[in-house]
Design an enzyme around this catalytic site. Structure first.
Site, PDB file in Angstrom:
ATOM      1  N   ARG A 141     -15.824  10.056  -1.914  1.00 55.45           N
ATOM      2  CA  ARG A 141     -15.846  11.527  -1.911  1.00 55.45           C
ATOM      3  C   ARG A 141     -15.921  12.072  -3.340  1.00 55.45           C
ATOM      4  NH1 ARG A 141     -10.909  14.321   1.029  1.00 55.45           N
ATOM      5  NH2 ARG A 141      -9.966  13.502  -0.858  1.00 55.45           N
ATOM      6  N   LEU A 173     -13.601   4.058  -2.390  1.00 50.15           N
ATOM      7  CA  LEU A 173     -13.523   3.090  -3.497  1.00 50.15           C
ATOM      8  C   LEU A 173     -12.168   3.098  -4.198  1.00 50.15           C
ATOM      9  CD1 LEU A 173     -17.115   3.454  -4.992  1.00 50.15           C
ATOM     10  CD2 LEU A 173     -16.211   1.567  -3.613  1.00 50.15           C
ATOM     11  N   ALA A 174     -11.104   2.992  -3.415  1.00 50.63           N
ATOM     12  CA  ALA A 174      -9.791   2.698  -4.009  1.00 50.63           C
ATOM     13  C   ALA A 174      -9.757   1.184  -4.233  1.00 50.63           C
ATOM     14  CB  ALA A 174      -8.682   3.167  -3.089  1.00 50.63           C
ATOM     15  N   VAL A 175      -8.606   0.639  -4.622  1.00 53.50           N
ATOM     16  CA  VAL A 175      -8.534  -0.782  -4.979  1.00 53.50           C
ATOM     17  C   VAL A 175      -9.017  -1.688  -3.852  1.00 53.50           C
ATOM     18  CG1 VAL A 175      -6.977  -2.659  -5.634  1.00 53.50           C
ATOM     19  CG2 VAL A 175      -6.670  -0.417  -6.642  1.00 53.50           C
ATOM     20  N   ASN A 199       2.494  -6.558  10.562  1.00 53.60           N
ATOM     21  CA  ASN A 199       3.285  -5.840   9.561  1.00 53.60           C
ATOM     22  C   ASN A 199       4.760  -5.780   9.951  1.00 53.60           C
ATOM     23  OD1 ASN A 199       0.716  -5.386   8.523  1.00 53.60           O
ATOM     24  ND2 ASN A 199       1.207  -3.329   7.854  1.00 53.60           N
ATOM     25  N   SER A 241      -5.459  -7.670   6.131  1.00 50.77           N
ATOM     26  CA  SER A 241      -4.197  -7.997   5.471  1.00 50.77           C
ATOM     27  C   SER A 241      -4.426  -8.934   4.293  1.00 50.77           C
ATOM     28  CB  SER A 241      -3.230  -8.659   6.450  1.00 50.77           C
ATOM     29  OG  SER A 241      -2.044  -9.015   5.770  1.00 50.77           O
ATOM     30  N   ALA A 292      -5.390   6.428   6.532  1.00 55.51           N
ATOM     31  CA  ALA A 292      -5.178   6.526   7.984  1.00 55.51           C
ATOM     32  C   ALA A 292      -4.784   7.948   8.358  1.00 55.51           C
ATOM     33  CB  ALA A 292      -4.108   5.537   8.420  1.00 55.51           C
ATOM     34  N   GLU A 322       6.190  -8.990   9.088  1.00 54.14           N
ATOM     35  CA  GLU A 322       6.315  -8.993   7.620  1.00 54.14           C
ATOM     36  C   GLU A 322       7.616  -8.290   7.198  1.00 54.14           C
ATOM     37  OE1 GLU A 322       4.053  -6.348   4.353  1.00 54.14           O
ATOM     38  OE2 GLU A 322       2.695  -7.563   5.589  1.00 54.14           O
ATOM     39  N   VAL A 337     -10.649   4.641   4.266  1.00 55.38           N
ATOM     40  CA  VAL A 337     -10.035   5.920   3.901  1.00 55.38           C
ATOM     41  C   VAL A 337      -8.627   5.963   4.471  1.00 55.38           C
ATOM     42  CG1 VAL A 337     -12.267   7.102   3.792  1.00 55.38           C
ATOM     43  CG2 VAL A 337     -10.981   7.130   5.929  1.00 55.38           C
ATOM     44  N   ASN A 380      -5.003   1.147   7.855  1.00 53.94           N
ATOM     45  CA  ASN A 380      -3.843   0.835   8.709  1.00 53.94           C
ATOM     46  C   ASN A 380      -3.664   1.926   9.751  1.00 53.94           C
ATOM     47  OD1 ASN A 380      -2.615  -1.631   8.337  1.00 53.94           O
ATOM     48  ND2 ASN A 380      -1.432  -0.971   6.568  1.00 53.94           N
ATOM     49  N   ARG A 406      15.806  -0.832   5.710  1.00 53.34           N
ATOM     50  CA  ARG A 406      15.093  -0.048   4.679  1.00 53.34           C
ATOM     51  C   ARG A 406      15.587   1.394   4.680  1.00 53.34           C
ATOM     52  NH1 ARG A 406       8.799  -1.979   3.918  1.00 53.34           N
ATOM     53  NH2 ARG A 406       9.129  -4.207   4.276  1.00 53.34           N
TER      54      ARG A 406
END
Length: 483
Positions: free
Chosen positions: A34, A11-13, A188, A129, A77, A191, A75, A103, A288
């Site tokens: 958890r 239950l993250a965002v 990705n 996505s 990766a 992206e 959860v 991911n 990057r």
């Protein structure tokens, strides 16, 4: 009490938003985290009064699911997914379905599909996505894994995903084992390329043309009404117009060091493994990496003290040239990405629907754009298209864009404004459309120093020759291999 149609762990965002999305489409969802206090906070807060069942253990979650049970893991990766699979398998029955919506790296999904199927269960690895907003309002979803699982999850996935104008869902079955996560990885990578190209256009306007943020905001507003109409152009427009508390452009206060989570790097590594020239996306990843060397760049800038000369051309014409160069480079990024998917599909035995993938990317995801409709049309017309550049629409479009593209690439190099993605894209185009490259000399060099052999133009493909270049090197050739 009615059992849940699907269970979700994590239950993250993203997880919370997917649960809210599923419940809003009429599905009952069982949830577990958890840290169980998160479950209580969610069920008593955002989920209060909704068809959401809070669970304090995996056993309780499994007990609350309709058969065949569908467990959606959101959860982190990596090892956390393997650990969760091992905890869940003893609690499940044959035919139950485990879904990984993180991911994950596609080789892990290939391995996990085989492992879970060997235990009598079914497995899906799906790319999701669109970020947190997409998760809540409709993401793009790219599921792959055990084909037998698809009919059971299809009604849920296609209900919660984004839809295009005609109502088509931005979610369909991608292919066996790791195919879904591979396609998400390439998404990705593209992206990364799109974002880098936009940043290069921004730097050319800011550092070479000396445009203000108001001017750049207006330019991106106009660009979003052209072929470049897309989510990333839209948010760039908004960012350039956003003011800090003191009224100055907020983006000017952000440190120029970019982060990355690894999917772009994985795309580059997959391309090297498959022998596909994914040059633009590779440059976007390296850009990057270079940005992260901030302190070193500051020192190097002092040592070399480079100044960008004043621009002497027609600004309006050059702004339009930048737009065209951006569009041309974007076409190359997708052409390279699709070549990688086609090559990997042959390697792994996946039956990918390339037009369908473009449709999945039309809505909900970060790279969603009007332009993807043209890619879908290209593959609908010719499913065996070897390179997007060979489609009549893209051939004609690129030919129109090339003069402006060369103008911008030449200006970037001569004025000293870094544009690695735009310039490498142009080099790829020039290389791809050159009948005779200098690799004949390269093969001669390899044969000279390592007896690696070469093929001759006047002999059939697959027949290899070795020359004793020095007169004392002997006639023994190395076995042929690609390196």
């Amino acid at each position: 009490m009615k059992k849940a149609d699907i269970g979700l762990i994590g239950l993250a965002v993203m997880g919370e938003n997917l649960v809210m999305n599923m419940e809003s489409k009429g599905f009952t969802v069982a949830v577990f985290n958890r840290t169980t206090s998160k479950v209580d906070a969610f069920v008593e807060g955002r989920a209060a009064g909704k068809n959401i069942i809070g669970c304090h253990s995996l056993e309780e979650l499994v007990a609350n699911l309709e058969k065949p049970r569908k467990v959606f893991m959101m959860v982190k990766a990596g090892s956390a997914v393997d650990s969760m699979i091992d905890q869940l398998l003893p609690l499940l029955e044959d035919g139950d379905i485990l879904i990984d919506g993180g991911n994950s790296h596609f080789p892990d999904t290939i391995r996990r599909t085989e492992y879970v199927e060997s235990k009598g269960k079914l497995y899906i690895g799906t790319g999701v996505s669109g970020g947190e907003e997409g998760a809540l309002k409709g993401p793009s979803m790219m599921p792959g894994g055990s084909p037998a699982a698809w009919p059971y999850v299809k009604p849920i996935f296609q209900a919660i995903c984004a839809k295009v104008e005609d109502g088509s869902p931005c979610c369909d079955w991608v292919g066996e084992n790791g195919a879904g996560h591979f396609v998400k990885m390439v998404h990705n990578g593209i992206e990364y390329g799109d974002m880098q190209l936009i940043c290069e256009a921004y730097q050319l306007m800011r550092d070479l043309l000396g445009l203000s943020y108001e001017e750049m905001h207006d330019i991106f507003t106009k660009w979003n009404e052209t072929e470049l109409d897309s989510y990333l152009i839209e948010i760039t427009r908004d960012i350039l117009g956003f003011k800090d508390e003191d009224g100055s452009p907020l983006v000017e206060h952000i440190r120029d060091t970019a982060g990355q989570k690894g999917t772009g790097k994985w795309t580059g590594i997959a391309a090297l493994d498959e022998g596909v020239p994914l040059t633009l996306i590779g440059e976007a990843v390296f850009a990057r990496c270079l940005s992260a060397m901030k302190e070193e760049r500051v020192e190097a800038a002092k040592v070399f003290d480079r100044k960008i000369p004043a621009f002497t051309g027609d600004k309006e014409a050059f702004i339009e040239a930048i737009r065209q160069a951006l569009f041309a480079s974007k076409i190359i990024s997708y052409a390279q990405g699709y070549t990688l998917m086609r090559t990997a599909a042959e390697h792994y035995g996946w039956n990918l629907n390339y037009g369908g993938i473009a449709l999945m990317w039309r809505g909900g995801c970060i790279i969603r754009s009007v332009f993807l409709g043209k890619i879908k049309e290209a593959y609908d017309k010719n499913p065996d298209l070897s390179n997007l550049l060979l489609d009549p629409y893209f051939k004609e479009t690129i030919e129109k864009l090339v003069p402006s593209w060369r103008t911008v690439a030449a200006a970037a190099l001569s004025y000293g404004v870094p544009a690695p993605a735009m310039t490498s894209a142009l080099s790829y185009f020039d290389g791809y459309t050159t009948e005779r490259l200098p690799a004949n000399l390269l093969q001669a060099q390899r044969d000279y120093f390592g007896a690696h052999t070469y093929e001759r133009l006047d002999a059939p493909r697959g027949q290899f020759f070795h020359t004793n270049w020095t007169g004392h090197g002997g006639n023994t050739a190395a076995t042929t291999y690609n390196a």
